[in-house]
Design a protein around this motif. Sequence first.
Motif, PDB file in Angstrom:
ATOM      1  N   SER A  10      -0.536   1.846   8.375  1.00 31.13           N
ATOM      2  CA  SER A  10      -1.590   2.682   7.812  1.00 31.13           C
ATOM      3  C   SER A  10      -1.904   2.277   6.377  1.00 31.13           C
ATOM      4  CB  SER A  10      -1.167   4.151   7.868  1.00 31.13           C
ATOM      5  OG  SER A  10      -2.175   4.958   7.328  1.00 31.13           O
ATOM      6  N   ARG A  11      -3.164   2.307   6.025  1.00 32.50           N
ATOM      7  CA  ARG A  11      -3.594   1.894   4.688  1.00 32.50           C
ATOM      8  C   ARG A  11      -3.843   3.074   3.753  1.00 32.50           C
ATOM      9  NH1 ARG A  11      -5.271  -3.501   4.456  1.00 32.50           N
ATOM     10  NH2 ARG A  11      -5.389  -4.481   6.498  1.00 32.50           N
ATOM     11  N   ASP A  12      -4.086   4.239   4.281  1.00 27.90           N
ATOM     12  CA  ASP A  12      -4.457   5.381   3.432  1.00 27.90           C
ATOM     13  C   ASP A  12      -3.278   6.342   3.229  1.00 27.90           C
ATOM     14  OD1 ASP A  12      -4.481   6.072   6.075  1.00 27.90           O
ATOM     15  OD2 ASP A  12      -6.201   7.411   5.926  1.00 27.90           O
ATOM     16  N   GLN A  13      -2.317   5.884   2.429  1.00 30.82           N
ATOM     17  CA  GLN A  13      -1.128   6.678   2.148  1.00 30.82           C
ATOM     18  C   GLN A  13      -0.752   6.538   0.680  1.00 30.82           C
ATOM     19  OE1 GLN A  13       1.935   6.628   5.376  1.00 30.82           O
ATOM     20  NE2 GLN A  13       1.051   4.607   5.625  1.00 30.82           N
TER      21      GLN A  13
END
Length: 81
Positions: A10-13
Amino acid sequence: YDATFKRLASRDQDLEVKECAIATAGLLISSLGDVLSAKVGECLAVLLERLRNETTRITALKTFARIAQSPLRLDLTAVLS
């Protein structure tokens, strides 16, 4: 493994979550890489991507060091080229 890989990919963390996912993935691969052999390649590819990112580079480098020192003798040629 699946929960960790989901966080790893995941990229949005937050940065802290990314770093923990990277470290956990390294621990899993260095300890259970022989059992997870079918999934190691995709995980190494994501870790290589994290190594190219400035904010996650140090954690990813430490993770690769842990994997390389594993007694399992995992094949890392896919990320060395």
